[in-house]
Design an enzyme around this catalytic site. Sequence first.
Site, PDB file in Angstrom:
ATOM      1  N   LYS A   1     -34.641   2.005  -0.556  1.00  0.00           N
ATOM      2  CA  LYS A   1     -34.473   0.558  -0.540  1.00  0.00           C
ATOM      3  C   LYS A   1     -33.903   0.084   0.797  1.00  0.00           C
ATOM      4  O   LYS A   1     -34.280  -0.980   1.302  1.00  0.00           O
ATOM      5  CB  LYS A   1     -33.571   0.119  -1.695  1.00  0.00           C
ATOM      6  CG  LYS A   1     -34.168   0.375  -3.079  1.00  0.00           C
ATOM      7  CD  LYS A   1     -33.249  -0.129  -4.175  1.00  0.00           C
ATOM      8  CE  LYS A   1     -33.832   0.138  -5.556  1.00  0.00           C
ATOM      9  NZ  LYS A   1     -33.798   1.579  -5.903  1.00  0.00           N
TER      10      LYS A   1
ATOM     11  N   ASP B   1     -16.437   6.131   0.639  1.00  0.00           N
ATOM     12  CA  ASP B   1     -16.379   5.755  -0.769  1.00  0.00           C
ATOM     13  C   ASP B   1     -16.345   4.230  -0.809  1.00  0.00           C
ATOM     14  O   ASP B   1     -15.462   3.599  -0.202  1.00  0.00           O
ATOM     15  CB  ASP B   1     -15.123   6.349  -1.404  1.00  0.00           C
ATOM     16  CG  ASP B   1     -15.027   6.065  -2.894  1.00  0.00           C
ATOM     17  OD1 ASP B   1     -15.310   4.927  -3.316  1.00  0.00           O
ATOM     18  OD2 ASP B   1     -14.655   6.984  -3.645  1.00  0.00           O
TER      19      ASP B   1
ATOM     20  N   ARG C   1     -26.882  13.257   2.738  1.00  0.00           N
ATOM     21  CA  ARG C   1     -27.930  12.318   2.305  1.00  0.00           C
ATOM     22  C   ARG C   1     -28.075  11.159   3.293  1.00  0.00           C
ATOM     23  O   ARG C   1     -29.176  10.643   3.488  1.00  0.00           O
ATOM     24  CB  ARG C   1     -27.607  11.820   0.892  1.00  0.00           C
ATOM     25  CG  ARG C   1     -27.903  12.877  -0.171  1.00  0.00           C
ATOM     26  CD  ARG C   1     -27.194  12.587  -1.477  1.00  0.00           C
ATOM     27  NE  ARG C   1     -27.631  11.357  -2.122  1.00  0.00           N
ATOM     28  CZ  ARG C   1     -28.698  11.268  -2.915  1.00  0.00           C
ATOM     29  NH1 ARG C   1     -29.443  12.336  -3.141  1.00  0.00           N
ATOM     30  NH2 ARG C   1     -29.008  10.123  -3.505  1.00  0.00           N
TER      31      ARG C   1
ATOM     32  N   ASP D   1     -27.037  -0.618  -5.869  1.00  0.00           N
ATOM     33  CA  ASP D   1     -27.976   0.160  -6.680  1.00  0.00           C
ATOM     34  C   ASP D   1     -27.150   1.275  -7.301  1.00  0.00           C
ATOM     35  O   ASP D   1     -26.997   2.350  -6.727  1.00  0.00           O
ATOM     36  CB  ASP D   1     -29.099   0.704  -5.797  1.00  0.00           C
ATOM     37  CG  ASP D   1     -30.246   1.284  -6.602  1.00  0.00           C
ATOM     38  OD1 ASP D   1     -30.465   0.820  -7.728  1.00  0.00           O
ATOM     39  OD2 ASP D   1     -30.927   2.204  -6.102  1.00  0.00           O
TER      40      ASP D   1
ATOM     41  N   CYS E   1     -31.768   2.192 -12.266  1.00  0.00           N
ATOM     42  CA  CYS E   1     -33.079   2.700 -12.706  1.00  0.00           C
ATOM     43  C   CYS E   1     -32.953   3.147 -14.161  1.00  0.00           C
ATOM     44  O   CYS E   1     -33.514   4.163 -14.573  1.00  0.00           O
ATOM     45  CB  CYS E   1     -33.582   3.825 -11.810  1.00  0.00           C
ATOM     46  SG  CYS E   1     -32.475   5.250 -11.670  1.00  0.00           S
TER      47      CYS E   1
ATOM     48  N   ASP F   1     -22.678   5.265   1.957  1.00  0.00           N
ATOM     49  CA  ASP F   1     -22.819   6.337   0.960  1.00  0.00           C
ATOM     50  C   ASP F   1     -21.713   7.353   1.191  1.00  0.00           C
ATOM     51  O   ASP F   1     -21.258   7.549   2.324  1.00  0.00           O
ATOM     52  CB  ASP F   1     -24.184   7.012   1.049  1.00  0.00           C
ATOM     53  CG  ASP F   1     -24.545   7.719  -0.250  1.00  0.00           C
ATOM     54  OD1 ASP F   1     -25.199   7.085  -1.104  1.00  0.00           O
ATOM     55  OD2 ASP F   1     -24.155   8.889  -0.423  1.00  0.00           O
TER      56      ASP F   1
ATOM     57  N   ALA G   1     -26.439   3.868  -0.789  1.00  0.00           N
ATOM     58  CA  ALA G   1     -27.730   3.737  -0.111  1.00  0.00           C
ATOM     59  C   ALA G   1     -28.598   4.981  -0.126  1.00  0.00           C
ATOM     60  O   ALA G   1     -29.823   4.886  -0.261  1.00  0.00           O
ATOM     61  CB  ALA G   1     -27.495   3.316   1.341  1.00  0.00           C
ATOM     62  N   ALA G   2     -27.995   6.150   0.085  1.00  0.00           N
ATOM     63  CA  ALA G   2     -28.796   7.361   0.291  1.00  0.00           C
ATOM     64  C   ALA G   2     -29.579   7.725  -0.979  1.00  0.00           C
ATOM     65  O   ALA G   2     -29.109   7.460  -2.086  1.00  0.00           O
ATOM     66  CB  ALA G   2     -27.886   8.508   0.693  1.00  0.00           C
TER      67      ALA G   2
END
Length: 530
Positions: free
Chosen positions: A351, A397, A374, A415, A468, A369, A346-347
């Site tokens: 999003k 983790d 972060r 992501d 990405c 995360d 997430a960090a």
Amino acid sequence: MSISVAQVASPPTILVSVDTQTHKASSKLIKRTHKSNTSVSSKRKVPRSPLDRTQKLNLQVSPHRAVSAVRLMRIELGGAFADLLNEKGKGSGDNEMAYVERSLGFRTKALDDRDLRLVTDVVGGTIRWRRYLDHLICSLCHDENTFRSMEPLLLQILRIGVYEIVKLDMPPYAVVDENVTLAKVALRPGAGNLVNGILRKLVRVKENNSLPLPKLEGDDRAQARALAILYSHPVWMVRRWTKYLGQEEAIKLMVWNNSQPSFSLRANNGKGVTRVDLVTQLNLLKIPHELSLHLDDFIRVKTGLQNVILAGLLKEGVCAVQDESAGLVVSVVDPRPGESIVDCCAAPGGKTIYMASRLSGQGMVYAIDINKGRLRILTETAKSHQVNSFITTIEADLRLFADSNVVNYDKVLLDAPCSGLGVLSKRADLRWNRRLEDLEQLKNLQDELFDAASLLVKPGGVLIYSTCSIDPEENEERVDAFLLRHPEFCIDPADRFVPSDFITKRGFYSSDPVKHSLDGSFAARLVRAL
């Protein structure tokens, strides 16, 4: 990824490696640089008096060039993010000059707004065009050894000068004189003489339209090497894109990566801010903008991000800097009120926060995360956006968390960590930071995280895999490999959630930098059988 003020102010945590094929350098060379000119360095670490500070003020040296040279040193040798440094530099001339004084031993006159804009342009452009610039510098040296043995600061000064002459078309002899002055003051007279010789030779060959650049000829390997210089990318990227896209499209992609990036602002609906409200704010700040064609909450800005930051719009949570491609991934997730959603990696939380803002005050986003720092940034940003009540952070983790987890969730977004090959326009330094070998390691990690994320999805629930990246081996091929291992999942076409222009033949979401003028990204929506 969204950018918050907390992010911009936090110290970078990922190291930027030096491209050893271009120039081998180490921190030892920095120390040697300082030792070679003791007149401009200071051993004292205690605060200096105003008189001492005045004595170290050098009005001959160009402010933006001194700051740019030091910034480039920090990025290449110190591991700083180019994009974060550019954000920190906007409106913080005193901080930048403090770095110059610590690094070079003197200050220049204060940076004005024009200087700060030039720093951003010169630093970003010099990083993007590094391979091209180094080729010219090496070609104009007496021999290759002269180039290979250059100390880091001297090389950065030359890169700045060549970039300003060739790419910015600044008045050539003013560029020569000012970079020569910087080299003489920051290093020694001999360094200034070398800069003078190389840049004056460059001016002559440019005026004669005879820049020493390679021709696009020979076999595929030779053409890839030429393109890598002409468009300033690693050879392996050029060969890979030529393989998947064809040479013409690969060139278009590299041109996009070398262009000045635009940014998107997302109005914070979680705080009740509409796009109309954000437009009103931008009009008051006289910031040029245009509405997103794809998302109702987003606005594109090409210039003026500095003013957005200075006006406090990010700090106050009025908006976030977030690319539309990331917003479209959230559209593929389709967060709905009352749902429990997991964001697996997430960090720093762009999003996560956008998904939470779309829950209308009902539901929860669980942000997992492995990085505690972060996650702290995520929490701070969530508070400023007033969605922290709908976000639960979990430091873990993902692979270990999934094995011990007993709860299943409505939707799970992975992501995944990736090469970032879709965001090279914004992340100017990233192209020099990636190796072909990294992709193999990343693919193994992506598979492990994909498997772990699937354990969190309830029967009938949805798993979204996104990156990405524009590389098929990180995108479609990872999905295909996952489906072979997990026949209980099937593809749910994303055409109900994003415009059809972004939908592939197989129903995946994909943004193309050249076609859509957005960062490159990918998302696959998979449904688990009941």
